[in-house]
Design a protein around this motif. Structure first.
Motif, mmCIF file in Angstrom:
data_model
loop_
_atom_site.group_PDB
_atom_site.id
_atom_site.type_symbol
_atom_site.label_atom_id
_atom_site.label_comp_id
_atom_site.label_asym_id
_atom_site.label_seq_id
_atom_site.Cartn_x
_atom_site.Cartn_y
_atom_site.Cartn_z
ATOM 1 N N LEU A 64 -1.597 5.124 1.411
ATOM 2 C CA LEU A 64 -0.184 4.970 1.070
ATOM 3 C C LEU A 64 0.401 6.228 0.426
ATOM 4 N N SER A 65 -0.425 7.232 0.222
ATOM 5 C CA SER A 65 0.012 8.483 -0.400
ATOM 6 C C SER A 65 0.925 9.255 0.538
ATOM 7 N N ASP A 66 1.829 10.039 -0.049
ATOM 8 C CA ASP A 66 2.729 10.870 0.761
ATOM 9 C C ASP A 66 1.957 11.837 1.653
ATOM 10 N N GLY A 67 0.791 12.268 1.198
ATOM 11 C CA GLY A 67 0.004 13.227 1.971
ATOM 12 C C GLY A 67 -0.975 12.596 2.940
ATOM 13 N N ASP A 125 -5.785 -6.922 8.599
ATOM 14 C CA ASP A 125 -4.365 -7.280 8.565
ATOM 15 C C ASP A 125 -3.889 -7.780 7.207
ATOM 16 N N ASN A 126 -4.611 -7.436 6.151
ATOM 17 C CA ASN A 126 -4.157 -7.704 4.783
ATOM 18 C C ASN A 126 -3.466 -6.447 4.273
ATOM 19 N N LYS A 127 -2.612 -6.616 3.260
ATOM 20 C CA LYS A 127 -1.966 -5.465 2.643
ATOM 21 C C LYS A 127 -3.007 -4.605 1.947
ATOM 22 N N VAL A 128 -2.888 -3.289 2.089
ATOM 23 C CA VAL A 128 -3.738 -2.375 1.333
ATOM 24 C C VAL A 128 -3.184 -2.329 -0.089
ATOM 25 N N VAL A 129 -4.038 -2.656 -1.054
ATOM 26 C CA VAL A 129 -3.636 -2.663 -2.459
ATOM 27 C C VAL A 129 -4.537 -1.693 -3.225
ATOM 28 N N ASP A 151 -0.653 1.057 10.989
ATOM 29 C CA ASP A 151 0.232 0.895 9.838
ATOM 30 C C ASP A 151 -0.562 1.185 8.554
ATOM 31 N N PRO A 152 -0.191 2.213 7.783
ATOM 32 C CA PRO A 152 -0.966 2.558 6.592
ATOM 33 C C PRO A 152 -0.951 1.489 5.502
#
Length: 154
Positions: free
Chosen positions: A63-66, A83-87, A76-77
């Motif tokens: 989820l990082s900008d880089g 298919d769970n949200k990356v937390v 999808d990052p």
């Protein structure tokens, strides 16, 4: 004594007290981490529900900008391979030998849930989701004790 001397003396003592507080807090954090490890090892030894092993730990920041597609994530990052949200701070990626939804304890880092995979993640690897690429690079690759909550016994 001059005002400047009083100020410098007060500043010195303030810095001394601040350093003492920082050292005290770090000591407390180390004690807590050591206790977590002791508790986790005891729990693993007392139960067939847990498996303990030394594993290679790395971190990734999808989820990082880089973040770079194909290296830090695919598709999808914000979604893991399950298919769970990356937390960050909760999601972990592991090899296919550890099923999705398995709870793991990583020494010094706490509990995570395996909900992701990675093309370079082998059977003895765990990749922990974090917020920033800098955090993942700073952590590097470390060998740590991992306690795996046996999914068949959950």
């Amino acid at each position: 004594m001059t005002k400047k001397h009083h100020f410098l003396t007060a500043a010195f003592w303030a810095l001394f007290v601040l350093q003492a507080l920082v050292i005290y807090n770090l000591t407390q954090e180390v004690k807590i981490t050591k206790q977590e490890v002791v508790d986790a090892r005891d729990m693993a030894l007392k139960s067939e529900q847990y498996k303990v092993q030394l594993m290679n730990i790395t971190m990734y920041a999808p989820l990082s900008d880089g973040a770079v597609e194909g290296i830090d994530y695919s598709g999808d990052p914000s979604l893991s391979a399950s298919d769970n949200k990356v937390v960050p701070g909760e999601t972990a990626a592991a090899g296919s030998n550890i099923p999705f939804g398995t709870k793991i304890y990583v020494e010094g880092l706490g509990w995570r849930i395996v909900n992701d995979r990675g093309r370079l993640i082998g059977a003895n690897d765990i990749d922990i989701a974090v917020r920033t690429k800098e955090e993942s690079l700073k952590f590097g690759k470390q060998e740590r004790l991992v306690i795996i909550n046996n999914p068949k016994k959950q």
